[in-house]
Write a protein that holds these residues in place. Structure first.
Motif, short mmCIF file in Angstrom:
data_model
loop_
_atom_site.label_atom_id
_atom_site.label_comp_id
_atom_site.label_asym_id
_atom_site.label_seq_id
_atom_site.Cartn_x
_atom_site.Cartn_y
_atom_site.Cartn_z
N PRO A 91 0.59 -1.24 0.04
CA PRO A 91 0.13 0.11 0.00
C PRO A 91 0.97 1.38 0.08
O PRO A 91 2.08 1.27 0.62
N ASN A 92 0.46 2.20 -0.60
CA ASN A 92 1.07 3.49 -0.73
C ASN A 92 0.01 4.70 -0.72
O ASN A 92 -0.81 4.59 -1.72
N THR A 93 0.18 5.77 -0.01
CA THR A 93 -0.64 6.89 0.23
C THR A 93 0.17 8.10 -0.11
O THR A 93 1.32 8.26 0.39
N SER A 94 -0.36 8.87 -0.90
CA SER A 94 0.35 10.19 -1.07
C SER A 94 -0.74 11.15 -1.58
O SER A 94 -1.88 11.08 -1.72
N TRP A 95 -0.24 12.74 -1.01
CA TRP A 95 -0.83 13.68 -1.16
C TRP A 95 -0.46 14.63 -2.23
O TRP A 95 0.75 14.66 -2.49
#
Length: 844
Positions: free
Chosen positions: A591-595
């Motif tokens: 999983p990878n989250t970025s803004w």
């Protein structure tokens, strides 16, 4: 460009949103209170809305009337006017003559000499003459009358783009009924609309056939494929994010999307993507569904082709309630499918329902669609291996020969559901909420034939893979639209938030199995079904979710000054391909989250009447590509990437009867390739589908629609494109991508036969230049020119109680040319032989 911001940013965004609402609340409440004191707001016709809206954009007008013949009325009357006392009056003879001849008329007021009246034909979006428009301006003796005629004709062009049919002009609208307050219709973007006859001609064929004459559109699959796919501006549209239902839920494209319940198809390019979150910069296909109108609709149609395909459709629309508050639109079709390949017969069904409820300040809309197919798929012909760095180009075989078998069944089905609410808090403030979901499932056999003898076609190795996939797209949106003024500035402001969740499951995945039989692509045999060995594998659940807030403001200074667009979208992007993270073999897994902050800005300037200049810059988040069946990581969806687009252009309706546009654009996007060499993303295995740098697209796009005379119309669309890969891999860097033509265009000529009422003939040509077969420029398929012809005859038959009876005939590929339609992921797409289709439509 990811931003290393933690959870505090979410809190800050939430606080800012609440503060905005608190600040706006008192003003909104005061406006609502004023409206309440005034009492119930009267309903008005759509034509009246257009007239009043046009007056706010063109303060130089001192009078504006629309003249048309309402349903069941014998003569043209004033159906909308700035002076409401004129509504309902019979049109004078000069305006009736304009309607009959489609020729404009200019007259100076003889009593005062200070007013000039310009009467011009009024057209709908399909180019049909539906009435006349009278525009009145202040006049001084000696002024050039031609300039007033140019202004009025440009104004008529603006009207035409907003009038789907003549009947729509007299239908009542409530304050919330789809009317844009936030300025989305005036964005500095390229937008092309397909409606009317073009959709009717392609019922049971799907969207790709309907939009094939839009500038920059090129095919991606073999002709007649059960799952159409297209390129726009050299970029293949993502099948899971670029097709929207009423601007909302992204439809999962595992099957050709039907036209039967669509009132129009919008091809949106440029800064339009600001509203949609994750999307390709090439464009959005926005599918607008039909609604029940003020007049009942009962239509039946049937179509047949020279290949033996036949089917029927129905379309029923009704309104219920004392004031027609509740509307219901039902559509359905059933088709015996025959795409021209012998032995590939199947069936397809479609059903839809559209509901809407209108109150004084509230409008509710709901849509439901279900469609499926059960049809075998043709085998693809693979590229031969390079010889001394060049791929030998295979001669085109007979496109009607079956290369796979009746066992290669494709069984896609899709269910779409969406609801929307528009609430007018005050006359200049509207709140819109929308929820939707698209379910798509498919099971398929993918058959590819390679290693054949290029001269005899014999010895082709047949590779078969099979897969079962389930897709679910969910969408939610809350948006506020407002029109307000600050000192000398006017604002059309939109602020909102949306979330889109895309999930893909592959519970059954069998990689390529080589059949014991070989195939001759020029003289094929019937292939036995594959017998797979061992248990099937599966792929983990893949999730891609983006949620964020956006705001954009269209700022106006003066009617003759440019309008400015300022916008930003701030998105949280979550990607999870279901694979476990490994610092060596899979560094991008897990999983990878970025803004991500995505700005957009532009300008729109009506330089002179009938001439508009525009320019825009936008950044968008583009959904990742899906690995093809011949890749090591087949069916894997790559993570989303940031893309940018710049565009400048000009639109004009300055010349009478001519609408034209020219635009220059530049796009930078992620470059997804199948790497023939070992790649670390796939654990060191070759044939890995992976992002490798970016592709830069620079192009020139032009369209023209002209009514040359009362009898002749001309439509032209053309695109020139230069595409270059900017990749860290020297195998690809500096080279053009696959299946990207340098130039593509089409031209169509229409002729209204004067001695046969209602008969129109048409002919056209479309052409594509050569295209490279892979990302290494190791060969190219030749370009081609296809010719087409058709006829449309519209009559009425009172004996059968038919309001309108329409006969359509179309012939594609008149010269029966054999050609490669496309080439992608190492596989040719083949064009089809001459295709003849006839349609009969009965409107009661």
């Amino acid at each position: 460009m990811p931003m290393p911001l933690g959870p505090w940013m979410r809190v800050a965004i939430t606080v800012a949103g609440v503060a905005s609402l608190c600040l706006a609340g008192p003003a909104i409440a005061r406006e609502a209170e004023k409206g309440a004191r005034k009492g119930k707001q009267p309903a008005r016709s759509y034509g009246q809305y257009l007239v009043e809206q046009t007056r706010t954009l063109h303060p130089e007008l001192i009078g504006l009337d629309l003249h048309a013949t309402p349903p069941n009325a014998p003569h043209p009357v004033v159906i909308a006017s700035l002076d409401r006392d004129r509504v309902g009056r019979e049109s004078d003879l000069s305006l009736v003559e304009v309607v009959k001849t489609s020729k404009p008329a200019v007259a100076v007021d003889t009593e005062t000499g200070q007013r000039i009246e310009v009467n011009v034909p009024l057209y709908d979006q399909s180019g049909n003459t539906i009435g006349a428009m009278q525009a009145v301006y202040v006049y001084a003796k000696g002024e050039d009358e031609a300039q007033f005629l140019s202004r009025a004709e440009a104004l008529g062009g603006e009207m035409q783009r907003q009038i789907p049919t003549a009947a729509r002009l007299v239908q009542l609208v409530r304050p919330t009924e789809g009317l844009d307050i936030g300025g989305t219709q005036s964005l500095p973007t390229t937008k092309e609309v397909v409606s009317g006859k073009a959709l009717t001609e392609n019922e049971q064929e799907g969207y790709a056939e309907a939009v094939k004459n839009v500038a920059g559109v090129a095919p991606a699959n073999s002709k007649g494929s059960p799952n159409d796919s297209i390129y726009i501006r050299g970029i293949k549209l993502n099948l899971f994010s670029n097709y929207r239902l009423n601007g909302g839920v992204p439809v999962a494209g595992v099957i050709t999307m039907p036209n039967e319940d669509k009132s129009r198809l919008e091809t949106l390019k440029g800064a339009n993507a600001l509203q949609f979150g994750v999307a390709s910069p090439a464009g959005i296909i926005n599918m607008i569904t039909k609604r029940a109108g003020e007049n009942d609709v009962t239509s039946f149609s049937g179509a047949v082709s020279n290949f033996g395909q036949f089917g029927g459709t129905f379309d029923v629309g009704r309104r219920y309630g004392d004031e027609g508050q509740l509307g219901l639109r039902l559509n359905g079709s059933a088709t015996r499918l025959e795409n021209g390949v012998y032995g590939l017969g199947g069936d397809g069904e479609f059903a839809s329902a559209g509901l809407d409820y209108r109150a004084d300040r509230l409008t509710l809309q709901g849509d439901f669609e279900y469609y499926r197919k059960h049809v075998p798929e043709q085998a693809g012909i693979s590229l031969l291996d390079p010889v001394n760095g060049k791929v030998p180009i295979t001669p085109v075989p007979d496109p009607r020969s079956l290369l796979s078998g009746p066992w290669a069944i494709y069984t896609p089905e899709t269910t779409n559901a969406q609801v929307r609410a528009d609430y007018l808090v005050a006359d200049n403030f509207k709140v819109v909420a929308e929820l939707g979901r698209s379910y798509s499932d498919r099971s398929r056999f993918t058959t590819r034939i390679g290693g054949y003898d290029i001269d005899t076609g014999a010895g082709g190795a047949v590779r078969v893979s099979t897969v079962t996939q389930n897709y679910r797209n969910s969408f939610g949106m809350l948006e506020m639209q407002s029109a307000l003024s600050t000192w000398v500035l006017g604002h059309e402001l939109t602020f909102g938030g949306s979330v889109t969740d895309r999930r893909a499951e592959t519970p059954l995945n069998r990689k390529e199995f080589i059949l014991p039989q070989t195939q001759n692509i020029y003289d094929p045999i019937a292939l036995a079904p594959p017998v797979f060995k061992g248990a099937p594998t599966s792929l983990p659940l893949q999730i891609s979710r983006d949620g964020g807030v956006y705001a954009y403001d269209t700022i106006s200074f003066h009617p003759q000054a440019p309008k400015l667009l300022l916008g930003i979208r701030y998105t949280e992007d979550y990607e999870n391909n279901g694979k476990a993270y490994d610092p060596v073999s899979c560094i991008k897994c897990g999983p990878n989250t970025s803004w991500i902050a995505l700005p957009s800005f532009g300008a729109l300037w009506d330089a002179i009447p009938g001439v508009t200049l525009f320019g825009s810059y936008m950044e968008g988040l583009e959904a990742g590509g899906t690995a093809p069946a011949n890749a090591y990581n087949a069916n894997e969806i790559l993570p989303a990437q940031v893309s940018t687009q710049k565009e400048v252009g000009i639109r004009t309706s300055y010349f009478r009867g001519v609408h034209a546009s020219v635009s220059l654009f530049e796009i930078d996007k992620a470059n997804a390739v199948t790497d023939p060499n070992p790649n670390p993303y796939c654990g060191g295995n070759p044939m890995c589908y992976v992002n490798s740098g970016q592709i830069n697209y620079r192009g020139l796009e032009a369209t023209m629609n002209a009514e040359l005379t009362r009898l002749f119309t001309l439509d032209i669309a053309w695109q020139w494109l230069r595409a270059i890969q900017n990749s860290p891999d020297p195998k690809f860097n500096g080279l053009a991508p696959e299946n990207t033509p340098r130039s593509i265009g089409n031209v169509r000529l229409g002729f209204r036969v004067p001695w046969v009422s209602g008969l129109t003939l048409n002919g056209g040509a479309s052409g594509v230049t050569s295209r490279y077969v892979n990302f290494q420029q190791q060969g190219s398929i030749p370009g081609y020119v296809l010719y087409s012809a058709g006829a449309s005859w519209v009559v009425s038959n009172h004996a059968l109680n038919l309001r309108r009876l329409t006969f359509l005939l179309s012939v594609d590929n008149l010269t029966n040319l054999r050609y490669w339609n496309s080439v992608q992921t190492g596989t040719y797409g083949i064009g089809m032989d001459r295709t003849i289709k006839a349609t009969v439509k009965m409107d009661y």
